[in-house]
Write a protein that holds these residues in place. Structure first.
Motif, PDB file in Angstrom:
ATOM      1  N   VAL A  31      -9.330 -23.922   2.151  1.00 35.24           N
ATOM      2  CA  VAL A  31      -9.710 -24.305   0.726  1.00 35.24           C
ATOM      3  C   VAL A  31      -8.108 -24.863   0.388  1.00 35.24           C
ATOM      4  CG1 VAL A  31      -8.793 -23.809  -1.654  1.00 35.24           C
ATOM      5  CG2 VAL A  31     -11.433 -22.464  -0.809  1.00 35.24           C
ATOM      6  N   LYS A  32      -7.352 -24.326   1.230  1.00 32.56           N
ATOM      7  CA  LYS A  32      -5.694 -24.659   0.841  1.00 32.56           C
ATOM      8  C   LYS A  32      -5.257 -26.359   1.483  1.00 32.56           C
ATOM      9  CE  LYS A  32      -0.701 -23.780   1.607  1.00 32.56           C
ATOM     10  NZ  LYS A  32      -0.208 -22.545   2.806  1.00 32.56           N
ATOM     11  N   LYS A  33      -5.952 -26.188   3.452  1.00 39.54           N
ATOM     12  CA  LYS A  33      -6.420 -27.648   3.913  1.00 39.54           C
ATOM     13  C   LYS A  33      -6.835 -27.744   3.696  1.00 39.54           C
ATOM     14  CE  LYS A  33      -6.032 -28.331   9.117  1.00 39.54           C
ATOM     15  NZ  LYS A  33      -7.474 -27.572  10.651  1.00 39.54           N
ATOM     16  N   LYS A  34      -7.839 -28.159   3.146  1.00 36.66           N
ATOM     17  CA  LYS A  34      -9.034 -29.352   2.800  1.00 36.66           C
ATOM     18  C   LYS A  34      -8.189 -29.484   1.612  1.00 36.66           C
ATOM     19  CE  LYS A  34     -13.741 -29.483   2.582  1.00 36.66           C
ATOM     20  NZ  LYS A  34     -14.830 -28.884   2.325  1.00 36.66           N
ATOM     21  N   ARG A  35      -7.867 -28.956   0.276  1.00 34.43           N
ATOM     22  CA  ARG A  35      -7.623 -29.737  -1.231  1.00 34.43           C
ATOM     23  C   ARG A  35      -5.621 -29.441  -0.682  1.00 34.43           C
ATOM     24  NH1 ARG A  35      -7.593 -24.652  -5.199  1.00 34.43           N
ATOM     25  NH2 ARG A  35      -7.118 -26.110  -6.463  1.00 34.43           N
ATOM     26  N   GLY A  36      -5.215 -29.219  -0.091  1.00 35.37           N
ATOM     27  CA  GLY A  36      -3.657 -29.528  -0.106  1.00 35.37           C
ATOM     28  C   GLY A  36      -2.617 -28.917  -0.732  1.00 35.37           C
ATOM     29  N   ARG A  37      -3.474 -27.965  -1.711  1.00 32.39           N
ATOM     30  CA  ARG A  37      -2.788 -26.909  -2.260  1.00 32.39           C
ATOM     31  C   ARG A  37      -3.377 -25.614  -2.164  1.00 32.39           C
ATOM     32  NH1 ARG A  37      -5.349 -30.762  -5.786  1.00 32.39           N
ATOM     33  NH2 ARG A  37      -6.686 -29.496  -7.597  1.00 32.39           N
ATOM     34  N   PRO A  38      -2.436 -24.506  -2.443  1.00 28.80           N
ATOM     35  CA  PRO A  38      -3.594 -23.319  -2.162  1.00 28.80           C
ATOM     36  C   PRO A  38      -4.343 -23.155  -3.295  1.00 28.80           C
ATOM     37  CG  PRO A  38      -1.366 -22.954  -2.562  1.00 28.80           C
ATOM     38  CD  PRO A  38      -1.447 -24.606  -2.575  1.00 28.80           C
ATOM     39  N   LEU A  39      -5.440 -22.026  -3.536  1.00 30.79           N
ATOM     40  CA  LEU A  39      -5.755 -21.651  -4.866  1.00 30.79           C
ATOM     41  C   LEU A  39      -4.876 -21.162  -5.880  1.00 30.79           C
ATOM     42  CD1 LEU A  39      -8.642 -19.429  -2.893  1.00 30.79           C
ATOM     43  CD2 LEU A  39      -8.922 -21.527  -4.960  1.00 30.79           C
ATOM     44  N   GLN A  40      -5.172 -21.185  -7.396  1.00 29.77           N
ATOM     45  CA  GLN A  40      -4.321 -20.197  -7.961  1.00 29.77           C
ATOM     46  C   GLN A  40      -4.336 -18.398  -7.800  1.00 29.77           C
ATOM     47  OE1 GLN A  40      -3.027 -21.292 -10.716  1.00 29.77           O
ATOM     48  NE2 GLN A  40      -3.982 -23.501 -11.207  1.00 29.77           N
ATOM     49  N   PRO A  41      -2.535 -18.150  -7.557  1.00 41.79           N
ATOM     50  CA  PRO A  41      -2.878 -16.886  -7.582  1.00 41.79           C
ATOM     51  C   PRO A  41      -3.816 -15.764  -8.363  1.00 41.79           C
ATOM     52  CG  PRO A  41      -0.321 -18.458  -7.817  1.00 41.79           C
ATOM     53  CD  PRO A  41      -1.839 -18.785  -7.949  1.00 41.79           C
ATOM     54  N   ARG A  42      -4.367 -15.978  -9.058  1.00 43.47           N
ATOM     55  CA  ARG A  42      -4.549 -15.192  -8.981  1.00 43.47           C
ATOM     56  C   ARG A  42      -6.146 -15.202  -9.341  1.00 43.47           C
ATOM     57  NH1 ARG A  42      -7.849 -16.237 -15.030  1.00 43.47           N
ATOM     58  NH2 ARG A  42      -9.059 -18.343 -13.979  1.00 43.47           N
TER      59      ARG A  42
END
Length: 225
Positions: A31-42
């Motif tokens: 998800v991080k690689k596809k979106r260019g940003r990580p998921l929300q910490p929660r």
């Protein structure tokens, strides 16, 4: 039956914690690689806490399908003389005895937790509160405490990567209690008492500790309603 279908074979429900955790970490990374940003910490925390008891991993050949149910809720307080407040989670903190505290933003300001499979959302909310604060619900929140779960829920489904799918059913709830009860239960602490030093004041003024050995903490802001 085609050769391709035969190669996949029948679907298997995987109960192994190691495989569930490996799939979760794979989802988080992709998800991080596809979106260019990580998921929300929660959301990362909720996924990392998946177990065979609160999630389902179905594998068929090279295809993996991971599903879970979650509940997010507001924590509202109403104290005589103090008025009504909403406790908004703002920071996520993990304690490592060797390295000290690690902190990150919490994400959207509602508590988010996993429900057990086939568990009623209201029963799940009661169980989560008992676990978080370590107190019996009736004695801690009192007989007048209100646990409400809305009828509406939303389904989050996505093809994370080829052969890797994630399904989340998320419901919303609300808990009403008092700041006095929270303090009396010793569930809340000041950051300074825990040795937490916030560079960002938006993390809030109070911290809720939970988890085995009180290794996890969530700080929150208190907003007057």
């Amino acid at each position: 039956m085609s050769a391709r279908q035969d190669k996949k074979g029948p679907p298997q429900i995987v109960k192994d914690q190691g495989q569930i955790t490996a799939t979760v970490l794979e989802i988080i990374e992709k998800v991080k690689k596809k979106r260019g940003r990580p998921l929300q910490p929660r959301d990362r925390m909720a996924l990392k806490l998946l177990t065979p008891q609160n999630s389902a991993l179905i594998v068929r050949g090279a295809e993996k399908n991971l599903g879970c149910r979650q509940i997010c809720f507001d924590l509202l307080t109403d104290d005589l003389g103090l008025g009504c407040h909403c406790l908004k989670p703002s920071g996520l903190h993990v304690f490592n005895p060797d390295r000290g505290w690690w902190s990150d933003d919490y994400g959207p300001g509602q508590f988010l937790w996993n429900l057990y499979l086939k568990e009623n959302a209201k029963d799940g909310l009661a169980r989560i509160l008992k676990r978080l604060f370590g107190f019996k619900l009736d004695g801690f929140f009192g007989p007048k405490a209100d646990l409400a779960v809305k009828d509406n829920f939303r389904t989050i489904a996505g093809l994370v990567d080829q052969g890797l799918k994630l399904y989340i059913e998320r419901e919303e709830g609300m808990v009403e209690t008092t700041l006095r009860r929270l303090r009396k239960a010793n569930g809340l602490h000041s950051p300074a008492d825990l040795g937490l030093k916030f560079k960002d004041p938006s993390y809030g003024r109070l911290v809720l500790l939970f988890g085995q050995g009180n290794r996890f903490g969530i700080s929150f802001q208190i907003e007057k309603i």
